[in-house]
Motif scaffolding. Structure first.
Motif, PDB file in Angstrom:
ATOM      1  N   UNK A 153      15.730  -3.459  15.967  1.00 11.85           N
ATOM      2  CA  UNK A 153      14.880  -4.639  15.781  1.00 11.85           C
ATOM      3  C   UNK A 153      15.086  -5.644  16.909  1.00 11.85           C
ATOM      4  N   UNK A 154      16.371  -5.871  17.304  1.00  9.05           N
ATOM      5  CA  UNK A 154      16.655  -6.793  18.395  1.00  9.05           C
ATOM      6  C   UNK A 154      16.080  -6.280  19.712  1.00  9.05           C
ATOM      7  N   UNK A 155      16.053  -4.964  19.905  1.00  5.13           N
ATOM      8  CA  UNK A 155      15.477  -4.383  21.119  1.00  5.13           C
ATOM      9  C   UNK A 155      13.982  -4.684  21.195  1.00  5.13           C
ATOM     10  N   UNK A 156      13.275  -4.507  20.079  1.00  4.48           N
ATOM     11  CA  UNK A 156      11.830  -4.754  20.062  1.00  4.48           C
ATOM     12  C   UNK A 156      11.525  -6.229  20.274  1.00  4.48           C
ATOM     13  N   UNK A 157      12.343  -7.116  19.690  1.00  5.40           N
ATOM     14  CA  UNK A 157      12.117  -8.555  19.793  1.00  5.40           C
ATOM     15  C   UNK A 157      12.648  -9.136  21.093  1.00  5.40           C
ATOM     16  N   UNK A 158      13.344  -8.313  21.901  1.00  7.18           N
ATOM     17  CA  UNK A 158      13.869  -8.791  23.164  1.00  7.18           C
ATOM     18  C   UNK A 158      15.119  -9.625  23.023  1.00  7.18           C
ATOM     19  N   UNK A 159      15.872  -9.437  21.954  1.00  3.94           N
ATOM     20  CA  UNK A 159      17.052 -10.256  21.682  1.00  3.94           C
ATOM     21  C   UNK A 159      18.357  -9.557  22.046  1.00  3.94           C
ATOM     22  N   UNK A 160      18.305  -8.394  22.685  1.00  2.97           N
ATOM     23  CA  UNK A 160      19.535  -7.674  22.997  1.00  2.97           C
ATOM     24  C   UNK A 160      19.832  -7.782  24.489  1.00  2.97           C
ATOM     25  N   UNK A 217      12.218   6.026  14.470  1.00  4.19           N
ATOM     26  CA  UNK A 217      12.406   4.714  13.833  1.00  4.19           C
ATOM     27  C   UNK A 217      11.938   3.595  14.751  1.00  4.19           C
ATOM     28  N   UNK A 218      12.217   3.722  16.050  1.00  4.11           N
ATOM     29  CA  UNK A 218      11.789   2.722  17.028  1.00  4.11           C
ATOM     30  C   UNK A 218      10.275   2.646  17.087  1.00  4.11           C
ATOM     31  N   UNK A 219       9.609   3.799  17.079  1.00  5.79           N
ATOM     32  CA  UNK A 219       8.139   3.822  17.091  1.00  5.79           C
ATOM     33  C   UNK A 219       7.568   3.183  15.830  1.00  5.79           C
ATOM     34  N   UNK A 220       8.149   3.498  14.681  1.00  3.58           N
ATOM     35  CA  UNK A 220       7.669   2.925  13.412  1.00  3.58           C
ATOM     36  C   UNK A 220       7.814   1.411  13.401  1.00  3.58           C
ATOM     37  N   UNK A 221       8.923   0.890  13.923  1.00  2.00           N
ATOM     38  CA  UNK A 221       9.142  -0.553  13.965  1.00  2.00           C
ATOM     39  C   UNK A 221       8.134  -1.227  14.889  1.00  2.00           C
ATOM     40  N   UNK A 222       7.860  -0.610  16.054  1.00  2.00           N
ATOM     41  CA  UNK A 222       6.898  -1.189  16.991  1.00  2.00           C
ATOM     42  C   UNK A 222       5.499  -1.244  16.372  1.00  2.00           C
ATOM     43  N   UNK A 223       5.101  -0.163  15.709  1.00  2.00           N
ATOM     44  CA  UNK A 223       3.780  -0.140  15.067  1.00  2.00           C
ATOM     45  C   UNK A 223       3.696  -1.176  13.962  1.00  2.00           C
ATOM     46  N   UNK A 224       4.748  -1.296  13.158  1.00  2.00           N
ATOM     47  CA  UNK A 224       4.760  -2.267  12.055  1.00  2.00           C
ATOM     48  C   UNK A 224       4.643  -3.684  12.578  1.00  2.00           C
ATOM     49  N   UNK A 225       5.381  -4.018  13.644  1.00  2.00           N
ATOM     50  CA  UNK A 225       5.315  -5.366  14.204  1.00  2.00           C
ATOM     51  C   UNK A 225       3.952  -5.650  14.830  1.00  2.00           C
ATOM     52  N   UNK A 277      10.109 -12.497  10.747  1.00  2.00           N
ATOM     53  CA  UNK A 277      10.311 -11.040  10.757  1.00  2.00           C
ATOM     54  C   UNK A 277      11.755 -10.705  11.114  1.00  2.00           C
ATOM     55  N   UNK A 278      12.300 -11.434  12.101  1.00  2.00           N
ATOM     56  CA  UNK A 278      13.675 -11.172  12.508  1.00  2.00           C
ATOM     57  C   UNK A 278      14.648 -11.424  11.365  1.00  2.00           C
ATOM     58  N   UNK A 279      14.415 -12.537  10.626  1.00  2.00           N
ATOM     59  CA  UNK A 279      15.279 -12.840   9.475  1.00  2.00           C
ATOM     60  C   UNK A 279      15.152 -11.765   8.401  1.00  2.00           C
ATOM     61  N   UNK A 280      13.893 -11.340   8.142  1.00  2.00           N
ATOM     62  CA  UNK A 280      13.686 -10.316   7.120  1.00  2.00           C
ATOM     63  C   UNK A 280      14.327  -8.987   7.529  1.00  2.00           C
ATOM     64  N   UNK A 281      14.202  -8.650   8.816  1.00  2.00           N
ATOM     65  CA  UNK A 281      14.808  -7.402   9.289  1.00  2.00           C
ATOM     66  C   UNK A 281      16.334  -7.468   9.206  1.00  2.00           C
ATOM     67  N   UNK A 282      16.895  -8.666   9.504  1.00  2.00           N
ATOM     68  CA  UNK A 282      18.345  -8.816   9.398  1.00  2.00           C
ATOM     69  C   UNK A 282      18.796  -8.660   7.955  1.00  2.00           C
ATOM     70  N   UNK A 283      17.999  -9.258   7.030  1.00  2.00           N
ATOM     71  CA  UNK A 283      18.338  -9.133   5.607  1.00  2.00           C
ATOM     72  C   UNK A 283      18.261  -7.681   5.160  1.00  2.00           C
ATOM     73  N   UNK A 284      17.185  -6.988   5.576  1.00  2.00           N
ATOM     74  CA  UNK A 284      17.035  -5.589   5.201  1.00  2.00           C
ATOM     75  C   UNK A 284      18.158  -4.731   5.791  1.00  2.00           C
ATOM     76  N   UNK A 285      18.548  -5.051   7.033  1.00  2.00           N
ATOM     77  CA  UNK A 285      19.636  -4.294   7.652  1.00  2.00           C
ATOM     78  C   UNK A 285      20.941  -4.490   6.893  1.00  2.00           C
ATOM     79  N   UNK A 286      21.196  -5.763   6.471  1.00  2.00           N
ATOM     80  CA  UNK A 286      22.415  -6.039   5.704  1.00  2.00           C
ATOM     81  C   UNK A 286      22.392  -5.322   4.364  1.00  2.00           C
ATOM     82  N   UNK A 287      21.214  -5.356   3.713  1.00  2.00           N
ATOM     83  CA  UNK A 287      21.094  -4.665   2.427  1.00  2.00           C
ATOM     84  C   UNK A 287      21.276  -3.159   2.599  1.00  2.00           C
ATOM     85  N   UNK A 288      20.699  -2.624   3.684  1.00  2.00           N
ATOM     86  CA  UNK A 288      20.823  -1.190   3.942  1.00  2.00           C
ATOM     87  C   UNK A 288      22.277  -0.806   4.208  1.00  2.00           C
ATOM     88  N   UNK A 289      22.987  -1.653   4.974  1.00  2.00           N
ATOM     89  CA  UNK A 289      24.402  -1.384   5.248  1.00  2.00           C
ATOM     90  C   UNK A 289      25.226  -1.441   3.965  1.00  2.00           C
TER      91      UNK A 289
END
Length: 277
Positions: free
Chosen positions: A13-20, A41-49, A132-144
Motif C-alpha cells: 500500500x505504501x508503495x502505491x501511495x508513494x510513501x516508501x 496483490x499489487x495489481x489488485x491494489x492499484x486497480x482498487x485505488x 484510504x491509507x488509514x483504512x489500509x493500515x487498519x486492515x493490515x493490522x487486523x490481518x496481522x
C-alpha cells in the motif's frame, strides 16, 4: 520467506501511495517479479485505488464554461469614433480606433477558476488518499492480528495432536492418581508417562480450584524420593499439560504448594497419589 506476512505488512500500500523509501520501492518491484502472489496483490491494489479515485473525482460546475463563453460574446469586436474634421467640409472621415479587448481579464478569470478547481480537487484527493491509507493500515493490522491468532491456534492443535499420539502410544503408561481420604477422596487425575523417552503428560482431572497464592505441584517418586515435575493452575483453559521429564518413577503425586512450587512436598496438602503399574 512468508509471502502472507509480507503482503500483510502494508508495504504494498505504501508503495502505491508513494510513501516508501527508494530501497523499499526497489524491494517491492523485485519481490513482485519473483513472487506471482505479490505481483497479483499489487495489481489488485492499484486497480482498487484507481477505481476509488475515479468514483470520487469532482466535476466542475456545469454552467462554468457557458458563463465564460457569454462573457467573451458580450465584448464589442470593434469600437468606432467619428470626429468632425471640418464643419464646412462636405465629407467627414471616420477614423477607426484601436480595438478594445477584455480577453486578458477573461483569461485571468479562467486561470483563477481553474486554480480554484484544481485546489479543491487536490484537497479532496489528498483527503481520500489519507482516508484510504488509514483504512489500509487498519486492515493490515487486523490481518496481522488474525494471522497471529491463526498461528497460535494451529500451534495449539499441533500440540494437542502430539499429546494424543503420545497418550495412545503403546509404550506409554497411564497412571491414575486417586484422591486421598480425608483430603479429597473424589480426586481423579491421569498421568501418561513414557519410560523410553521419559516424557510426562498430565490430565488435570477434577481437582478443586486452587487459591491465587498457591499452585498444584506434580511429583514423581524415584527411589523413595519426591522429584519435582512442575506446577500448574486449575483455572487455565488447557486440560493437557506437558510436565518435566523423569526416569525411574515408581509413583506420582500432587500436592498444593505456595505459588512457584517447593523443593520438597507438603504432605499435609497431598491431594492425589498413584503408583506405576
Amino acid at each position: 520467506m512468508n509471502i502472507e506476512e509480507y503482503i500483510a505488512s502494508g508495504i504494498l500500500e505504501n508503495y502505491i501511495l508513494g510513501n516508501c523509501s527508494s530501497q523499499e520501492q526497489q524491494e517491492v518491484e523485485c519481490m513482485s517479479h519473483i513472487y506471482p502472489e505479490i505481483r497479483e496483490e499489487l495489481t489488485n491494489l492499484e486497480v482498487s485505488m484507481e477505481n476509488f479515485f475515479m468514483e470520487q473525482q469532482v466535476a466542475p460546475p456545469v454552467d462554468l464554461w457557458d458563463a465564460i463563453a457569454q462573457e467573451i460574446d458580450d465584448e464589442p469586436m470593434m469600437a468606432q469614433t467619428s470626429a468632425s474634421i471640418n464643419e464646412n467640409e462636405a465629407d467627414s472621415a471616420v477614423i477607426p480606433q484601436k480595438k478594445p479587448t477584455r480577453i486578458a481579464p477573461v483569461i485571468s478569470l479562467i486561470s483563477a477558476v481553474a486554480a480554484v478547481f484544481l485546489g479543491i480537487l487536490y484537497l479532496n484527493t489528498t483527503k481520500k488518499i489519507n482516508t484510504i491509507s488509514d483504512e489500509l493500515s487498519t486492515l493490515s493490522a487486523q490481518n496481522a492480528s488474525m494471522n497471529d491468532s491463526l498461528s497460535r491456534t494451529v500451534a495449539a492443535l499441533e500440540f494437542k495432536s502430539s499429546l494424543l499420539t503420545f497418550v495412545t502410544d503403546p509404550a506409554s503408561k497411564s497412571i491414575y492418581l486417586k484422591g486421598i481420604p480425608g483430603k479429597y477422596p473424589e480426586g481423579n487425575v491421569l498421568v501418561a508417562w513414557n519410560p523410553t523417552d521419559n516424557k510426562v503428560i498430565l490430565n488435570k482431572g477434577n481437582l478443586p480450584q486452587n487459591p491465587p497464592d498457591k499452585q498444584y505441584q506434580l511429583w514423581a517418586i524415584v527411589d523413595g524420593t519426591p522429584v519435582d515435575l512442575g506446577v500448574f493452575d486449575m483455572g487455565d483453559q488447557e486440560t493437557l499439560l506437558e510436565m518435566k521429564p523423569v526416569s525411574g518413577a515408581a509413583a506420582f503425586a500432587i500436592t498444593l504448594e505456595e505459588r512457584g512450587g517447593k523443593p520438597t512436598p507438603n504432605l499435609e496438602e497431598l491431594y492425589v497419589l498413584g503408583e506405576v503399574g
